[in-house]
Design an enzyme around this catalytic site. Structure first.
Site, PDB file in Angstrom:
ATOM      1  N   ALA A  66       0.869  -1.175   0.000  1.00 28.23           N
ATOM      2  CA  ALA A  66       0.000   0.000   0.000  1.00 28.23           C
ATOM      3  C   ALA A  66       0.909   1.229   0.000  1.00 28.23           C
ATOM      4  O   ALA A  66       2.088   1.132   0.339  1.00 28.23           O
ATOM      5  CB  ALA A  66      -0.897  -0.016   1.226  1.00 28.23           C
ATOM      6  N   GLY A 112       0.900  -5.004   1.058  1.00 28.51           N
ATOM      7  CA  GLY A 112      -0.377  -5.085   0.348  1.00 28.51           C
ATOM      8  C   GLY A 112      -0.249  -5.693  -1.041  1.00 28.51           C
ATOM      9  O   GLY A 112      -1.229  -6.215  -1.584  1.00 28.51           O
ATOM     10  N   GLU A 115      -0.327  -9.320  -0.421  1.00 29.38           N
ATOM     11  CA  GLU A 115      -1.707  -9.650  -0.037  1.00 29.38           C
ATOM     12  C   GLU A 115      -2.651  -9.614  -1.237  1.00 29.38           C
ATOM     13  O   GLU A 115      -3.616 -10.373  -1.288  1.00 29.38           O
ATOM     14  CB  GLU A 115      -2.177  -8.686   1.055  1.00 29.38           C
ATOM     15  CG  GLU A 115      -1.437  -8.930   2.363  1.00 29.38           C
ATOM     16  CD  GLU A 115      -1.602  -7.809   3.366  1.00 29.38           C
ATOM     17  OE1 GLU A 115      -1.365  -6.640   2.987  1.00 29.38           O
ATOM     18  OE2 GLU A 115      -1.968  -8.090   4.507  1.00 29.38           O
ATOM     19  N   GLU A 135       5.652  -5.148   6.970  1.00 31.29           N
ATOM     20  CA  GLU A 135       4.974  -4.081   7.724  1.00 31.29           C
ATOM     21  C   GLU A 135       5.585  -3.840   9.095  1.00 31.29           C
ATOM     22  O   GLU A 135       5.538  -2.729   9.620  1.00 31.29           O
ATOM     23  CB  GLU A 135       3.481  -4.413   7.872  1.00 31.29           C
ATOM     24  CG  GLU A 135       2.673  -4.286   6.587  1.00 31.29           C
ATOM     25  CD  GLU A 135       2.678  -5.542   5.727  1.00 31.29           C
ATOM     26  OE1 GLU A 135       3.515  -6.447   5.964  1.00 31.29           O
ATOM     27  OE2 GLU A 135       1.829  -5.608   4.819  1.00 31.29           O
TER      28      GLU A 135
HETATM   29  N1  DAK Z   1       4.676   3.234  -0.792  1.00 32.92           N
HETATM   30  C1  DAK Z   1       5.050   4.392  -1.352  1.00 32.92           C
HETATM   31  N2  DAK Z   1       6.151   4.519  -2.101  1.00 32.92           N
HETATM   32  C2  DAK Z   1       6.908   3.422  -2.292  1.00 32.92           C
HETATM   33  C3  DAK Z   1       6.583   2.172  -1.735  1.00 32.92           C
HETATM   34  C4  DAK Z   1       5.379   2.092  -0.947  1.00 32.92           C
HETATM   35  N3  DAK Z   1       4.951   0.941  -0.404  1.00 32.92           N
HETATM   36  N4  DAK Z   1       7.535   1.279  -2.085  1.00 32.92           N
HETATM   37  C5  DAK Z   1       8.410   1.946  -2.850  1.00 32.92           C
HETATM   38  N5  DAK Z   1       8.038   3.229  -2.993  1.00 32.92           N
HETATM   39  C6  DAK Z   1       8.728   4.291  -3.740  1.00 32.92           C
HETATM   40  C7  DAK Z   1       9.973   4.784  -2.997  1.00 32.92           C
HETATM   41  O1  DAK Z   1       9.621   5.735  -1.998  1.00 32.92           O
HETATM   42  C8  DAK Z   1      10.766   5.384  -4.138  1.00 32.92           C
HETATM   43  O2  DAK Z   1      10.221   6.638  -4.455  1.00 32.92           O
HETATM   44  P1  DAK Z   1      11.191   7.900  -4.786  1.00 32.92           P
HETATM   45  O3  DAK Z   1      12.069   8.069  -3.595  1.00 32.92           O
HETATM   46  O4  DAK Z   1      11.957   7.457  -6.017  1.00 32.92           O
HETATM   47  O5  DAK Z   1      10.229   9.028  -5.031  1.00 32.92           O
HETATM   48  C9  DAK Z   1      10.441   4.440  -5.304  1.00 32.92           C
HETATM   49  O6  DAK Z   1       9.234   3.776  -4.958  1.00 32.92           O
HETATM   50  C10 DAK Z   1      11.522   3.384  -5.519  1.00 32.92           C
HETATM   51  O7  DAK Z   1      11.743   2.735  -4.292  1.00 32.92           O
HETATM   52  P2  DAK Z   1      13.201   2.593  -3.626  1.00 32.92           P
HETATM   53  O8  DAK Z   1      14.069   3.754  -4.002  1.00 32.92           O
HETATM   54  O9  DAK Z   1      12.990   2.320  -2.176  1.00 32.92           O
HETATM   55  O10 DAK Z   1      13.735   1.291  -4.396  1.00 32.92           O
HETATM   56  P3  DAK Z   1      14.740   0.182  -3.855  1.00 32.92           P
HETATM   57  O11 DAK Z   1      15.042  -0.693  -5.028  1.00 32.92           O
HETATM   58  O12 DAK Z   1      15.874   0.795  -3.096  1.00 32.92           O
HETATM   59  O13 DAK Z   1      13.888  -0.660  -2.792  1.00 32.92           O
HETATM   60  C11 DAK Z   1      11.914  -1.828  -1.981  1.00 32.92           C
HETATM   61  C12 DAK Z   1      12.767  -1.384  -3.217  1.00 32.92           C
HETATM   62  C13 DAK Z   1      10.627  -2.469  -2.517  1.00 32.92           C
HETATM   63  C14 DAK Z   1      12.693  -2.859  -1.166  1.00 32.92           C
HETATM   64  C15 DAK Z   1      11.618  -0.583  -1.114  1.00 32.92           C
HETATM   65  O14 DAK Z   1      11.043   0.438  -1.934  1.00 32.92           O
HETATM   66  C16 DAK Z   1      10.661  -0.854   0.016  1.00 32.92           C
HETATM   67  O15 DAK Z   1      11.051  -1.383   1.056  1.00 32.92           O
HETATM   68  N6  DAK Z   1       9.397  -0.421  -0.150  1.00 32.92           N
HETATM   69  C17 DAK Z   1       8.394  -0.497   0.890  1.00 32.92           C
HETATM   70  C18 DAK Z   1       7.906  -1.902   1.051  1.00 32.92           C
HETATM   71  C19 DAK Z   1       6.897  -1.957   2.177  1.00 32.92           C
HETATM   72  O16 DAK Z   1       7.188  -1.671   3.333  1.00 32.92           O
HETATM   73  N7  DAK Z   1       5.668  -2.355   1.852  1.00 32.92           N
HETATM   74  C20 DAK Z   1       4.581  -2.485   2.835  1.00 32.92           C
HETATM   75  C21 DAK Z   1       3.815  -1.180   2.902  1.00 32.92           C
HETATM   76  S1  DAK Z   1       2.517  -1.269   4.134  1.00 32.92           S
HETATM   77  C22 DAK Z   1      -5.016  -3.175   4.782  1.00 32.92           C
HETATM   78  C23 DAK Z   1      -4.722  -3.316   3.421  1.00 32.92           C
HETATM   79  C24 DAK Z   1      -3.428  -3.128   2.978  1.00 32.92           C
HETATM   80  C25 DAK Z   1      -2.435  -2.787   3.825  1.00 32.92           C
HETATM   81  C26 DAK Z   1      -2.727  -2.635   5.167  1.00 32.92           C
HETATM   82  C27 DAK Z   1      -4.029  -2.789   5.648  1.00 32.92           C
HETATM   83  N8  DAK Z   1      -6.398  -3.339   5.302  1.00 32.92           N
HETATM   84  C28 DAK Z   1      -7.316  -4.142   4.441  1.00 32.92           C
HETATM   85  C29 DAK Z   1      -6.718  -2.976   6.645  1.00 32.92           C
HETATM   86  C30 DAK Z   1      -1.091  -2.679   3.302  1.00 32.92           C
HETATM   87  C31 DAK Z   1      -0.045  -2.137   3.989  1.00 32.92           C
HETATM   88  C32 DAK Z   1       1.261  -2.079   3.322  1.00 32.92           C
HETATM   89  O17 DAK Z   1       1.446  -2.573   2.233  1.00 32.92           O
END
Ligand code: DAK
Length: 261
Positions: A66, A112, A115, A135
């Site tokens: 997400a 997400g 998921e 997360e």
């Molecule tokens: N959100 C926003 N931006 C994101 C992102 C995300 N999840 N993942 C990556 N980006 C963006 C980065 O900020 C970066 O943007 P700029 O800085 O270039 O503007 C760009 O994508 C490229 O990412 P990186 O520079 O970080 O690229 P790397 O190759 O160094 O790393 C990575 C790739 C995938 C390992 C890293 O980006 C990363 O760790 N991303 C976050 C992964 C993460 O934590 N995902 C979980 C998010 S929480 C629910 C439903 C859904 C959810 C919850 C509840 N209900 C039904 C209640 C879901 C929650 C989540 O998913």
């Protein structure tokens, strides 16, 4: 941002294909992206000629979760529920589509994104696919079914490892552990998914619907109660400082300093 372009729609005979397309953000599932995805899938569900649906992303990311930018400043569980309720309900609705769904996953399928793949009936992965529920690194937990569907798919030991440490799985590990049904070279991922979808489409549609419901019944018993418990815990974490710290640290590209409050 052109909402329609965040999800590309293609019809290939009896197969509907929805492609997530926010490459600059690794297909992070923003409010508008999920809205566009739901609209595409609803259209496929209603179209009599479409018999199977593929959800896919790009070569580097299926979806990296997400959109953290949209969640990071939500200051309480109440605010999170109000801002995200409709957004997050979309994962559930995708899981309840009647037509068979295939997630074709290359690159990151995190949070997400993982998921979303899990909500589909089948997952076919490219060799470079990476699955994870990171997360905990943001001070929250999976909130779109990860604690439930992932656990049912890979078992308690590995699901705990992934949920508590953020451990990621390669495509091969995901195949060995039953999370995905096939692994192929990245360049033939969509061809393979289309082949599977066309095979499903040429068989009996009513039986396909019955088969997916029956298989789901084998694994999804207790799912609704599990999803409810997960969601309550997810929203409650927005009342903590650790959630604010975890998500801001991601946006500021630094390591989080969690304090347990
Ligand atoms: N959100 C926003 N931006 C994101 C992102 C995300 N999840 N993942 C990556 N980006 C963006 C980065 O900020 C970066 O943007 P700029 O800085 O270039 O503007 C760009 O994508 C490229 O990412 P990186 O520079 O970080 O690229 P790397 O190759 O160094 O790393 C990575 C790739 C995938 C390992 C890293 O980006 C990363 O760790 N991303 C976050 C992964 C993460 O934590 N995902 C979980 C998010 S929480 C629910 C439903 C859904 C959810 C919850 C509840 N209900 C039904 C209640 C879901 C929650 C989540 O998913």
């Amino acid at each position: 941002m052109n909402v329609e372009r965040e999800v590309l729609i293609e019809r290939d005979g009896p197969v509907g294909i929805a492609t997530l397309h926010r490459p600059h953000a690794l297909n992070a599932l923003s409010l508008s992206t999920m809205k566009a995805l739901e609209a595409a899938l609803t259209e496929f569900e209603a179209a009599p000629e479409i018999r199977a649906i593929i959800v896919t992303g790009g070569p580097r990311a299926f979806a990296a979760g997400a959109d953290i930018g949209e969640m990071k400043d939500l200051a309480s569980g109440k605010a999170a529920r109000a801002a995200l309720g409709e957004h997050l309900a979309r994962w559930d609705r995708i899981g309840r589509l009647k037509k068979p769904t295939i997630a074709a996953v290359a690159g990151y399928a995190l949070g997400g994104g993982c998921e979303l793949a899990l909500a589909c009936d089948l997952i076919v992965a490219a060799e470079n696919a990476v699955f994870g529920q990171p997360e905990i690194q943001l001070g929250v937990i999976p909130g779109a079914g990860g604690t439930q569907r992932l656990t049912k798919a890979v078992g308690k030991a590995l699901a705990m490892d992934m949920a508590l440490t953020g451990r990621r799985l390669s495509a091969r590990e995901a195949l060995e552990r039953g999370l995905v049904c096939r692994v192929v070279a990245p360049e033939v991922l969509l061809d393979e998914a289309k082949r599977m979808a066309r095979r499903i489409a040429e068989l009996a549609p009513l039986a396909a619907r019955a088969a997916k419901l029956a298989v789901a019944a084998a694994v999804d018993r207790g799912l609704d109660a599990g999803l409810k418990a997960e969601r309550e815990a997810f929203y409650a974490l927005f009342d903590t400082n650790d959630q604010a710290e975890g998500m801001r640290a991601f946006a500021e590209k630094r390591a989080p300093a969690f304090e347990g409050r």
